[in-house]
Write an enzyme that holds these catalytic residues in place. Structure first.
Site, PDB file in Angstrom:
ATOM      1  N   ARG A 135      34.225 122.515  15.587  1.00  0.00           N
ATOM      2  CA  ARG A 135      34.052 121.173  16.182  1.00  0.00           C
ATOM      3  C   ARG A 135      34.484 120.075  15.211  1.00  0.00           C
ATOM      4  NH1 ARG A 135      28.014 121.412  17.815  1.00  0.00           N
ATOM      5  NH2 ARG A 135      28.320 119.263  18.484  1.00  0.00           N
ATOM      6  N   LYS A 166      25.173 110.184  16.848  1.00  0.00           N
ATOM      7  CA  LYS A 166      25.530 109.348  18.010  1.00  0.00           C
ATOM      8  C   LYS A 166      24.399 109.353  19.046  1.00  0.00           C
ATOM      9  CE  LYS A 166      29.339 111.683  18.855  1.00  0.00           C
ATOM     10  NZ  LYS A 166      29.220 112.678  17.760  1.00  0.00           N
ATOM     11  N   ARG A 189      37.508 110.855  23.395  1.00  0.00           N
ATOM     12  CA  ARG A 189      37.623 111.763  22.266  1.00  0.00           C
ATOM     13  C   ARG A 189      39.067 112.097  21.947  1.00  0.00           C
ATOM     14  NH1 ARG A 189      32.334 114.452  22.386  1.00  0.00           N
ATOM     15  NH2 ARG A 189      32.230 116.035  20.801  1.00  0.00           N
ATOM     16  N   ARG A 219      19.018 120.897  14.214  1.00  0.00           N
ATOM     17  CA  ARG A 219      18.770 120.084  15.418  1.00  0.00           C
ATOM     18  C   ARG A 219      18.029 120.894  16.489  1.00  0.00           C
ATOM     19  NH1 ARG A 219      23.583 117.091  18.296  1.00  0.00           N
ATOM     20  NH2 ARG A 219      24.574 119.117  18.066  1.00  0.00           N
ATOM     21  N   ARG A 221      20.988 124.171  20.487  1.00  0.00           N
ATOM     22  CA  ARG A 221      22.250 124.252  21.228  1.00  0.00           C
ATOM     23  C   ARG A 221      23.093 125.433  20.747  1.00  0.00           C
ATOM     24  NH1 ARG A 221      24.659 118.217  21.449  1.00  0.00           N
ATOM     25  NH2 ARG A 221      26.569 119.386  21.028  1.00  0.00           N
TER      26      ARG A 221
HETATM   27  P1  AP5 Z   1      22.725 113.790  16.935  1.00  0.00           P
HETATM   28  O1  AP5 Z   1      22.274 112.398  17.177  1.00  0.00           O
HETATM   29  O2  AP5 Z   1      22.381 114.823  17.970  1.00  0.00           O
HETATM   30  O3  AP5 Z   1      24.281 113.815  16.599  1.00  0.00           O
HETATM   31  P2  AP5 Z   1      25.526 113.577  17.538  1.00  0.00           P
HETATM   32  O4  AP5 Z   1      26.496 112.739  16.789  1.00  0.00           O
HETATM   33  O5  AP5 Z   1      25.109 113.070  18.894  1.00  0.00           O
HETATM   34  O6  AP5 Z   1      26.065 115.068  17.615  1.00  0.00           O
HETATM   35  P3  AP5 Z   1      26.571 115.928  18.817  1.00  0.00           P
HETATM   36  O7  AP5 Z   1      26.613 117.342  18.310  1.00  0.00           O
HETATM   37  O8  AP5 Z   1      25.788 115.730  20.079  1.00  0.00           O
HETATM   38  O9  AP5 Z   1      27.979 115.377  18.996  1.00  0.00           O
HETATM   39  P4  AP5 Z   1      29.197 116.038  19.533  1.00  0.00           P
HETATM   40  O10 AP5 Z   1      30.028 114.852  19.710  1.00  0.00           O
HETATM   41  O11 AP5 Z   1      29.803 117.125  18.754  1.00  0.00           O
HETATM   42  O12 AP5 Z   1      28.658 116.830  20.828  1.00  0.00           O
HETATM   43  P5  AP5 Z   1      28.726 116.484  22.369  1.00  0.00           P
HETATM   44  O13 AP5 Z   1      27.442 116.840  22.957  1.00  0.00           O
HETATM   45  O14 AP5 Z   1      29.294 115.119  22.600  1.00  0.00           O
HETATM   46  O15 AP5 Z   1      22.155 114.252  15.508  1.00  0.00           O
HETATM   47  C1  AP5 Z   1      22.357 115.568  15.042  1.00  0.00           C
HETATM   48  C2  AP5 Z   1      21.131 116.002  14.208  1.00  0.00           C
HETATM   49  O16 AP5 Z   1      21.095 115.235  13.014  1.00  0.00           O
HETATM   50  C3  AP5 Z   1      19.775 115.759  14.916  1.00  0.00           C
HETATM   51  O17 AP5 Z   1      18.907 116.809  14.628  1.00  0.00           O
HETATM   52  C4  AP5 Z   1      19.259 114.450  14.301  1.00  0.00           C
HETATM   53  O18 AP5 Z   1      17.860 114.390  14.251  1.00  0.00           O
HETATM   54  C5  AP5 Z   1      19.873 114.491  12.917  1.00  0.00           C
HETATM   55  N1  AP5 Z   1      20.252 113.163  12.428  1.00  0.00           N
HETATM   56  C6  AP5 Z   1      20.848 112.161  13.141  1.00  0.00           C
HETATM   57  N2  AP5 Z   1      21.051 111.086  12.366  1.00  0.00           N
HETATM   58  C7  AP5 Z   1      20.595 111.427  11.124  1.00  0.00           C
HETATM   59  C8  AP5 Z   1      20.521 110.729   9.877  1.00  0.00           C
HETATM   60  N3  AP5 Z   1      20.976 109.467   9.758  1.00  0.00           N
HETATM   61  N4  AP5 Z   1      19.978 111.374   8.813  1.00  0.00           N
HETATM   62  C9  AP5 Z   1      19.510 112.652   8.927  1.00  0.00           C
HETATM   63  N5  AP5 Z   1      19.528 113.354  10.079  1.00  0.00           N
HETATM   64  C10 AP5 Z   1      20.075 112.745  11.166  1.00  0.00           C
HETATM   65  O19 AP5 Z   1      29.875 117.514  22.860  1.00  0.00           O
HETATM   66  C11 AP5 Z   1      29.641 118.895  22.947  1.00  0.00           C
HETATM   67  C12 AP5 Z   1      30.901 119.575  23.482  1.00  0.00           C
HETATM   68  O20 AP5 Z   1      31.197 119.103  24.818  1.00  0.00           O
HETATM   69  C13 AP5 Z   1      32.202 119.299  22.688  1.00  0.00           C
HETATM   70  O21 AP5 Z   1      32.338 120.178  21.585  1.00  0.00           O
HETATM   71  C14 AP5 Z   1      33.256 119.510  23.773  1.00  0.00           C
HETATM   72  O22 AP5 Z   1      33.522 120.866  24.006  1.00  0.00           O
HETATM   73  C15 AP5 Z   1      32.604 118.926  25.010  1.00  0.00           C
HETATM   74  N6  AP5 Z   1      32.905 117.493  25.186  1.00  0.00           N
HETATM   75  C16 AP5 Z   1      32.016 116.461  25.136  1.00  0.00           C
HETATM   76  N7  AP5 Z   1      32.646 115.293  25.316  1.00  0.00           N
HETATM   77  C17 AP5 Z   1      33.960 115.590  25.484  1.00  0.00           C
HETATM   78  C18 AP5 Z   1      35.128 114.786  25.678  1.00  0.00           C
HETATM   79  N8  AP5 Z   1      35.061 113.445  25.740  1.00  0.00           N
HETATM   80  N9  AP5 Z   1      36.304 115.409  25.788  1.00  0.00           N
HETATM   81  C19 AP5 Z   1      36.402 116.757  25.737  1.00  0.00           C
HETATM   82  N10 AP5 Z   1      35.344 117.574  25.535  1.00  0.00           N
HETATM   83  C20 AP5 Z   1      34.126 116.997  25.413  1.00  0.00           C
END
Ligand code: AP5
Length: 215
Positions: free
Chosen positions: A169, A13, A86, A125, A158
């Protein structure tokens, strides 16, 4: 343009959002990045969010809805929401805020990827704590190992990318977030399903092609 990007942790994402905002000159509103910024600043919101984030659970809906609606109000040029909504409660909160502002979501991009591909993506990552750029130690290496290409300094891993937290997660995603797709489908919001198991540039081409067709 107002978009939502959905998908499990590690679906790509954040990676795709960076490319979408470059193409459409809109703002990237990542709930995870905003929460990490609050934690780094030592704010009350950051302190409240800490234990939920470290364990792989979700931060309470009320906190998140207020935080994201405040961020959306500042993004008059349009935005892509990453990591929000979410839960169905968050989606309802978002709908209420949009209705009040007389606005709507143009489309949802739903990145689909099997769980089996997620763990190596997350453990490899590396992120820039200053500009938010995302790299991978094998599939998306920075020019200089461990350093952001934009000159910000050292990349970090992270804390919630440890294997045991990643599996929590993923479980949280399947139990609480996957239903958000059905919520929007029922309401007739344009849903763009993308095979996110392909390499990054192919996913990006598929996303941009679909977004172009919205114009
Ligand atoms: P990346 O692009 O970083 O993936 P992502 O989908 O953004 O993953 P996140 O871990 O950031 O998502 P998340 O939703 O769990 O975390 P968030 O920060 O929102 O890619 C990942 C890796 O893969 C990278 O190294 C990239 O290079 C590689 N990659 C990407 N695409 C690829 C491909 N096509 N092929 C190969 N490699 C690839 O949330 C963190 C925490 O915050 C949550 O756990 C929760 O506690 C809290 N939180 C956040 N939002 C909320 C909410 N709305 N409600 C409640 N709690 C929340």
């Amino acid at each position: 343009m107002r978009l939502i990007l959905l998908g499990p942790p590690g679906a790509g994402k954040g990676t795709q959002c960076k490319r979408i905002i470059d193409a459409y000159k809109i703002v990237h509103l990542s709930s995870g990045d905003i929460l990490r910024g609050e934690r780094a600043a030592g704010s009350e919101l950051g302190r409240k969010a800490q234990s939920y984030m470290d364990s792989g659970g979700l931060v309470p809906d009320g906190i998140i809805i207020d935080m994201m609606v405040a961020a959306m109000k500042k993004a008059s040029q349009g935005y892509v929401l990453d990591g929000f909504p979410r839960t169905v409660v968050q989606a309802e909160g978002l709908d209420a805020a949009l209705a009040k502002a007389g606005e709507k979501i143009d489309a949802i991009v739903n990145l689909q990827v099997d769980d089996a591909l997620i763990l190596p993506r997350m453990t490899g990552r590396r992120s820039c704590p200053k500009c938010g750029a995302v790299y991978h130690i094998e599939t998306l290496k920075p020019k200089v190992e461990g350093q952001c290409d934009k000159g910000c300094g050292a990349l970090v891993q992270r804390a919630d990318d440890k294997p045991e937290v990643v599996s929590t997660r993923l479980k949280t995603y399947h139990e609480q977030t996957a239903v958000v797709v059905g919520y929007y489908t029922k309401r007739g919001v344009k849903m763009i399903n993308i095979d996110a198991s392909q390499e990054i540039s192919k996913v990006n081409r598929a996303v941009l092609k679909e977004l172009e067709s919205l114009k």
